[in-house]
Design an enzyme around this catalytic site. Structure first.
Site, PDB file in Angstrom:
ATOM      1  N   TYR A   1      51.427  41.219  39.790  1.00 24.75           N
ATOM      2  CA  TYR A   1      51.149  39.798  40.073  1.00 24.75           C
ATOM      3  C   TYR A   1      50.307  39.204  38.946  1.00 24.75           C
ATOM      4  CZ  TYR A   1      48.843  35.710  42.089  1.00 24.75           C
ATOM      5  OH  TYR A   1      48.330  34.448  42.290  1.00 24.75           O
TER       6      TYR A   1
ATOM      7  N   SER B   1      45.823  32.595  37.856  1.00 23.56           N
ATOM      8  CA  SER B   1      45.016  33.237  38.907  1.00 23.56           C
ATOM      9  C   SER B   1      43.827  33.965  38.323  1.00 23.56           C
ATOM     10  CB  SER B   1      45.916  34.233  39.643  1.00 23.56           C
ATOM     11  OG  SER B   1      45.139  35.116  40.398  1.00 23.56           O
TER      12      SER B   1
END
Ligand code: NAD
Length: 335
Positions: free
Chosen positions: A152, A127
Site C-alpha cells: 500500500y 499517505s
C-alpha cells in the site's frame, strides 16, 4: 469550478464533495462502489450527495482506461482531486493485486486524463505510510522516503513519483497529500475507531495491536477536508530554489508539491481507546497483541509547509472528534 473528485462514495471523498458543493463548485463524482467494505455505507454516503444540486455521479472503475478517457473528454474538469484507491495496510498483504489495479493503473489513467484535457491542478491522496521505516519525528515531506513497509505504502510513493514525471514533462501542477490516520463521522469500517466502537457497544473483545503502544497522529475528517480545499485552491508551483545537487524531495523545479496533513499531536492507541470508552460509557475487553506485519509503530506529521503555504494546521481535539464519531455511529446504526 468544475471539479472531478474520485472516491466520492468513500469516507474522505464524500465529505470533500459536500464542502465543494456547499461553496458552489460543480462536482463530478467517480466511484466504483466496490465491496472492500460495507456497500450500504457507501450507498448511504452517495445518497446524501446525489440529493444536492451540482453533483453528478459516475459509477465506474478508475482502472478502466477507455471509461476514464471518455469521462475526461465528456466533462472536461478544471481541477481533479483523486482519492479513489484501494486503501488499508493490512489488506495489501492479503490482496496485493487490488493495489496495483486501483492505485497504479488507476493513477496513470488520471494522469493521462489531466494531461490530455488541460486540467489546471491535480490533487491526489498519498499517505503517512510512505514514511515506512523512517524514525526521525515529526515526519517531514523534505525527508527521503525510500523504505515503505507495505505494498500500500509503495503504491502511494509510486503515485508521487508518477505525478512528478507529469509535472516535469507536461507542466501539470500536482499536489500530493500525505494524510495521517483520518477519523470521524461516516468513517471507514476497516479502521480502528469504527471497529472499537462497534465491538465495545456489542460487549465483544477488541484486538489491540502493539499492546496499545502505537502512536498515531489521528486527524479529524473536517481538518483533512479543510487542508484538501486549501491546497486545491493553491495551485502547485515550481520551486525556483530547487537544486539537483541537493534534491529536496518535497518540491521540484517542476510544479510539484507534497504536504503532510496530520494533527501534529500524536496520541497513544491506549489513550485513544480510553476516550472511546468514556464516550460509549463502557469499558473495553482487550486482547493485547504484537505489532502486525506492515504496520509502523508511530506517525507524527510535520505540517510546517501547510502552515507556510496555505495558513492552515489541523486543530480538532481527539476527544471532540471521537465524541462526534460515536454519536454518528449510534445514530446511523441505531445502537
Ligand atoms: N482514511 C485514512 O486514514 C487515509 C490515510 C491516508 C491516506 N488515505 C487515502 O485517502 C484516500 C481516501 O481514503 P478513504 O479513507 O476515504 O477510503 P475509502 O475506501 O472510504 O474511499 C475510497 C473510495 O474509492 C473507491 N474506489 C476504490 N477503488 C476504486 C476504483 N478502482 N475505481 C473507482 N473507485 C474506487 C471505493 O469504492 C471508495 O468508495 C485513499 O486514496 C486513501 O488511500 C486515507
Amino acid at each position: 469550478m468544475k471539479i472531478l473528485v474520485t472516491g466520492t462514495a468513500g469516507f474522505i471523498g464524500s465529505h470533500l464533495a459536500h464542502r465543494l458543493l456547499d461553496r458552489g463548485d460543480e462536482v463530478i463524482g467517480v466511484d466504483n462502489v466496490n465491496d472492500y467494505y460495507d456497500v450500504n455505507l457507501k450507498e448511504a454516503r452517495l445518497e446524501r450527495l446525489t440529493s444536492k444540486a451540482g453533483f453528478t455521479e459516475v459509477r465506474q472503475d478508475v482502472a478502466d482506461r477507455a471509461a476514464m478517457e471518455a469521462l475526461f473528454a465528456e466533462h472536461k474538469p478544471e481541477r481533479v482531486v483523486h482519492l479513489a484507491a484501494q486503501a488499508g495496510v493490512r489488506y495489501s498483504i492479503e490482496n496485493p493485486h487490488a493495489y496495483v489495479d486501483a492505485n497504479l493503473v488507476g493513477f496513470i489513467n488520471i494522469l493521462e486524463g489531466c494531461r490530455h484535457n488541460d486540467v489546471k491542478h491535480l490533487v491526489y491522496a498519498s499517505s503517512s505510510s510512505v514514511y515506512g521505516a523512517n524514525e526521525t519525528m515529526p515526519f517531514s515531506v523534505h525527508d527521503n522516503v525510500d523504505h515503505p513497509l507495505s505494498l500500500y505504502a509503495a503504491s502511494k510513493k509510486a503515485n508521487e513519483l508518477m505525478a512528478h514525471t507529469y509535472s516535469h514533462l507536461y507542466n501539470l501542477p500536482t499536489t500530493g497529500l500525505r494524510f495521517f490516520t483520518v477519523y470521524g463521522p461516516w468513517g471507514r469500517p476497516d479502521m480502528a475507531l469504527f471497529i472499537f466502537t462497534k465491538k465495545i457497544l456489542a460487549g465483544e473483545a477488541i484486538d489491540v495491536f502493539n499492546h496499545g503502544h502505537h502512536r498515531r497522529d489521528f486527524t479529524y475528517i473536517d481538518d483533512i477536508v479543510e487542508g484538501v480545499i486549501r491546497t486545491l485552491d493553491h495551485v502547485a508551483e515550481p520551486n525556483d530554489a530547487w537544486s539537483g545537487a541537493t534534491p529536496d524531495p518535497g518540491t521540484s523545479k517542476a510544479p510539484y508539491r507534497l504536504y503532510n496533513i496530520g494533527s501534529n499531536n500524536p496520541v497513544e492507541l491506549s489513550r485513544f481507546i480510553e476516550i472511546i470508552e468514556e464516550r460509549v460509557g463502557k469499558k473495553a475487553e482487550k486482547n493485547l497483541l504484537p505489532l502486525q506485519p506492515g504496520d509502523v509503530p508511530a506517525t507524527y506529521a510535520n505540517v510546517d509547509d501547510l502552515i507556510d503555504d496555505v495558513g492552515y494546521k489541523p486543530a480538532t481535539p481527539v476527544e471532540e472528534g471521537i465524541a462526534r464519531f460515536v454519536d454518528w455511529y449510534r445514530d446511523f446504526y441505531k445502537e
